[in-house]
Structures are given as C-alpha cells and as structure tokens.
Design a protein around this motif. Sequence first.
Motif, PDB file in Angstrom:
ATOM      1  N   ILE A 391       0.852  -1.208   0.000  1.00  0.00           N
ATOM      2  CA  ILE A 391       0.000   0.000   0.000  1.00  0.00           C
ATOM      3  C   ILE A 391       0.882   1.250   0.000  1.00  0.00           C
ATOM      4  N   PHE A 392       1.842   1.274   0.917  1.00  0.00           N
ATOM      5  CA  PHE A 392       2.682   2.478   1.042  1.00  0.00           C
ATOM      6  C   PHE A 392       3.611   2.632  -0.161  1.00  0.00           C
ATOM      7  N   ARG A 393       4.014   1.512  -0.745  1.00  0.00           N
ATOM      8  CA  ARG A 393       4.897   1.599  -1.911  1.00  0.00           C
ATOM      9  C   ARG A 393       4.136   2.191  -3.099  1.00  0.00           C
ATOM     10  N   LYS A 394       2.874   1.793  -3.237  1.00  0.00           N
ATOM     11  CA  LYS A 394       2.046   2.323  -4.331  1.00  0.00           C
ATOM     12  C   LYS A 394       1.829   3.813  -4.161  1.00  0.00           C
ATOM     13  N   ARG A 395       1.593   4.182  -2.920  1.00  0.00           N
ATOM     14  CA  ARG A 395       1.327   5.602  -2.633  1.00  0.00           C
ATOM     15  C   ARG A 395       2.556   6.455  -2.957  1.00  0.00           C
ATOM     16  N   ALA A 396       3.717   5.849  -2.652  1.00  0.00           N
ATOM     17  CA  ALA A 396       4.956   6.588  -2.923  1.00  0.00           C
ATOM     18  C   ALA A 396       5.182   6.591  -4.430  1.00  0.00           C
TER      19      ALA A 396
ATOM     20  N   GLN B 194      13.053   1.493  -1.101  1.00  0.00           N
ATOM     21  CA  GLN B 194      11.674   1.338  -0.614  1.00  0.00           C
ATOM     22  C   GLN B 194      11.608   1.433   0.910  1.00  0.00           C
ATOM     23  N   PHE B 195      12.666   1.970   1.519  1.00  0.00           N
ATOM     24  CA  PHE B 195      12.710   1.992   2.989  1.00  0.00           C
ATOM     25  C   PHE B 195      11.513   2.735   3.592  1.00  0.00           C
ATOM     26  N   THR B 196      11.144   3.844   2.953  1.00  0.00           N
ATOM     27  CA  THR B 196      10.040   4.641   3.507  1.00  0.00           C
ATOM     28  C   THR B 196       8.769   3.794   3.619  1.00  0.00           C
ATOM     29  N   ALA B 197       8.501   3.058   2.557  1.00  0.00           N
ATOM     30  CA  ALA B 197       7.293   2.211   2.568  1.00  0.00           C
ATOM     31  C   ALA B 197       7.434   1.118   3.628  1.00  0.00           C
ATOM     32  N   PHE B 198       8.637   0.561   3.718  1.00  0.00           N
ATOM     33  CA  PHE B 198       8.903  -0.486   4.715  1.00  0.00           C
ATOM     34  C   PHE B 198       8.756   0.077   6.131  1.00  0.00           C
ATOM     35  N   TYR B 199       9.312   1.272   6.334  1.00  0.00           N
ATOM     36  CA  TYR B 199       9.249   1.952   7.641  1.00  0.00           C
ATOM     37  C   TYR B 199       7.792   2.166   8.054  1.00  0.00           C
ATOM     38  N   LYS B 200       7.034   2.711   7.107  1.00  0.00           N
ATOM     39  CA  LYS B 200       5.614   2.976   7.415  1.00  0.00           C
ATOM     40  C   LYS B 200       4.864   1.664   7.683  1.00  0.00           C
TER      41      LYS B 200
END
Lengths: 396, 226
Positions: A391-396, B194-200
């Motif tokens: 989810i967060f990867r898509k958003r980014a 992709q750290f930011t997504a992983f962190y979140k």
Amino acid sequence: MHKQNTKLSKALKHKFFKPLYYLIAIVLLCSHDLFIKLETYFLQPNQEATLSLFNGTFEKSDNIITRDRMLDASVVAQGERVAIEATKWEDQDSTITNLKFRTGESGTYVAGVSTKARNIELTAEKFNKYLKSDGVFDMLQQRTNDNLLDKDVVENYQKHVKAIYQVGDTKTNDWKTVLGYPIEFVPQANPYDKHTGDQLQAQLLLDGKPLAHQLIFADFIKSAHSHQHGRHEADHTHDEQEHSHSHSHDDAKHTHGNSETESHDHSHDEKTKDHEHSHNDGGHNHEHHDNVDSDKTHTHTSGQQLRTDDNGVATVDLTEDGIYYLRTIYMARATDSDEITHRSKWATLTFEVTHAHNADAHAHDHEHEDHIPTWVFVLGSLMIIGVLFFIFRKRA
Amino acid sequence: MAVSLRKILPFLLVLIPAFGFAHGVTSADQELLRSDSLWAYMQVGATHMLTGYDHLLFLAGVVFYLNGIKDILKFITVFTIGHCITLISATYAGITANEHLVDAVIALSVLYKGFENLGGFKKLNVKAPNLLLMVGVFGLIHGFGLSTRLQSFDMGQDHILAKILCFNLGVEIGQVLALIPIVFIITFSRRHRQFTAFYKAVNWYLVLAGIGLFLYQMYGYFNGIE
C-alpha cells in the motif's frame, strides 16, 4: 546401680511412655490411603527428584511407612524393574517417607510400593463409619442387608500403590507393567499420551485377574502446571475445584473443600490395635498401622465415583490439568479364618495430566494456553506488514 | 549499496517467528526451574525475552526510530536499566499484578512507539514526550511484566535474589540476541529505496499489533482467561 537404672527406665517406659503412645495412637491414627506422590510427574532426564509416600490423604500425610512394612518397592523403566533399597528411604518427619533419586533416561516410568497385610480390630460403629467415609459402600450395604451393622470386626488390610511419571519427552511402554501386586491399577493407555479433556481407562486387577464392578474414586489436585505458585505460601491459590482440607485433632473435624464434602466423626477406644510397641534394652520403637481414624473426620470419596465394567476397566474423565489419583478398597468377608472377619486390599494410582502441547518439544504455555497460536500470529504479522508495504509503496 | 527487499525478507522471516511464541514460558520451563539451578533461571530469562513478542516489537520500534549504533546503545541501555529496576525490585519484594493488565500496558507501549515513529504527535500538533524518558518509563513497565511472569513460577525459598539476578541476566542475553537481527534488518533496510514504505508498513503494523494485543489482553482480563 546399673540394675536400678534399668528398673527405673522400665518403670518410666511402662508408666509414662506407654500411655503416651496410646495417646499418640488415639490422636494420630486415621483412615489412611497410601499414595506415591511427586511434586510434579513431569521430570527431566538425570534430574534430582523426590518421591513421597503419603499415608493419609493425597494432600496430607499423617504417618510414615516403616521399611519393614514394605514387601516391595520398585521402579520400572526401559523394560527393567529395579528394586528400591530399603536404606534409600528417608523419613522427612513423622508423617512423610521420601525417596530421593535421580531420574534416568527419557521414558515413562512406573513406581510401585506394596505393603504387608496387618490386622485391625474395630467396633461395629467405627467400622461402619469408616466404610462410609472411605467409600466401601458395597460392604456397608452387605452389612445392612444382613443385619450385621452391630457386629464388631477384625479386618486384615494391605495397601498396594503405583505412580506413573514421565521423564523427558520419550514415551515408553513401561506404563502397562503389571507389578504383580495383590491388587493394582493398570492403565490401558499411556497417561502421558492423554491430555486434559481426554479419558483414561484403567483396569483393576485383583490377584492378577480383572476385578469387575468394583467401586473406584478418581480425583485430582491442581499441579504446578496448572496454577500459579506464589513465592510465599500465602500466595498459593486454589480455585473452587481444587480440594483443600484441614485437620484438627482438637475438634475432631476433617473437611474437604469440595462440593462433595462429607464429614463425620471417628471415635477411638482401647480396642483399636495394630499399634505396635517393641521395647528392648537398647531403646524402643513404636509404629502405627491402623487404617481407621479415631479422632478425625475424614472423607475419601471426593471426585468421580466409578465402577469397573465386566473386564475390570473404569474410565476416568481427565477434565482439567492436574495430578490425578485413583483409589479403591476391595473388601470381602473372611469366611476361612477364625481370627479375622474381613480382608481388604487397597490400591491407588497417581499420574499427572496437562493440556495438549507439542509432544516433540514438550513445551506449552504455562499460563497462556488460550493465547494466540504461534502460526496465526506469525502469518498474520507477515501478511499485515506485506499488505501495508505494498500500500505504502504504491502511494509513494 | 542497494539491498533488495527480496534479500531482506528472508531475514524478516527468520526474525518474525520469534515474535510468535506469546511469552513462551512453558511448563517445561517450570520443570527446568525446579532443578533450582541458577543456570536454569538464566536460560528461562533468555527464552522469555527471545519469545516475548511484545518486548521485541517495542525494541524494534525503538531501533527503527534511531540512526546510528551510538543512539541505539544509549536507548537500549536506558530501556535495560528501566526493566532491571522493576524486574529485580518487584520480584524480590513479591509485588505483582494481574498479568493481563500488565501485558495490556506493554501492548500500549508497542502502540505508542509505532504512533510516535509515524510522527503521530506532530500530526496532532502535540509535543512528543522526551523519547529517552519514555523508553525509560516503558522499560520499567516491561520489567514489571517480566517480574510478574517470573513470579508465576514456584521459585522455592532459597537464593531468591541470586535467582532473580540470573533470570535478569538471561533476559539481557536474550535481548542482545534478539537485537542483533533486528538492528541488522533495520540497518540494511535503510539503504533500500523502498525503505520509507517499509518503515511505514512496520510502524503501522506496530500500531495495529499494539491495539490488537491490548484488546486481546483486556478480553483475557475481563473473561478471566488464565
């Protein structure tokens, strides 16, 4: 001078100690089941452990067992039966006899103790009360039917007890060993393959043959596996299903904190024998063999009341975690003797049951058996993190 | 150096089962402790820390927020001092509480860490409490949780202080062993794009896990589950 001392000593023994022994007998003697008890029946290989002989109730022992009473004491493991040397037993105090031992290899072990037969003379009233309190209902019924309730008796009794305990994780077949005692319980499955909620069948053998339609009592106490232990004694808690009892020699009451509480009185008179004294110049010893209480009120009939079927088998419900004990008293009239009127054979079997767990690791939650299963937590965590990541990867 | 998520995931898989044992203090542990050896207490302490997912989740949350080994050492030391104080003193004094309630508060500490890591206070326009202080406070609470668990065992009457200290030492050993993969994974994940997504994802997971564990413990408390 020496003679005078001996005379004085004998006089003292006669006038002072003898009445004292009778007094002790009056106070101490009680209807005694015999159990082999361990703090826990789950032990580790090569661990120091203590096996105790409880002569009284399962929770409180009143008398030791002197070594000369033991016809047999043995442990069966890895297919081998090893006698316990009499010298290995130690009396913890005047009530409990202990055997300190080191467990061996992993396996299911059987320990057994068989005691000599003794006689006891009882008044009719006392005998009737003991039949009731100890659950020898069939004999009580016989006496009622035959109008014999007012007949005094001389009972010949003997006790044969077993315990099955698990060392380490490996289950072995020694649990089914028949020790060859005049009466004994033989489980029909390894108790350590059973878990809380299961049933265990046990066969009762009398002189090696199945004893049909015999009354059996099965009960349990909470074990270390199933309740919290506080560091201080006062912290030790019991729930309502755990049996607690207290003895008071002063007010002659003995009660069990069980819903099936039954209380009654025993009285003692001089006719009660089986209280032996031997005096010699080198000192003296005394011993209590009585199986009937005098001043206490007792009940031994708590828990499940069962009857063996045609094959001598009874089925015990293992409803909760705990240390289970089965007990029975087989009693018959002695028609072939002028000396005794009744013969009784007492048997007990003890073992421990816990809830189902990973048998390979022998590991289960101590307090958290109802908690989230590991795989649910791991899988759930991975899924949640994975989903959130995408989810967060898509958003980014 | 770019480290792909494919490389990190196996480490995660190694780490996460440790979360799953739900305070794996077992009756086998009780048997171990019955031997009365101090080594057994150390062993059970280490096992408890390695299998107590709430402690590990909190530690993961703390490490996630920090940059650099120096910071990590500082915060972990404060956390350690905190839990040592309550573990030793509460156990020695025989002070205990309902395990569900203590574990519920520990669950809230997990939630708190995730919330803080996600900048929750900033979003609410609230000044975040001093992180070091909060880690110390939560250290005290986690220590009380460890103490409550230790007291659920029959420790006998002898050498109580030595037993507590050995259990505590075991906890510290377990903590170090648990921190090694945690720090390793988090450090390497920082280098990934992709750290930011992983962190979140992980910190939201901490929030959700905190809520879930809290509700679970409260359910246990109100329903008298042992």
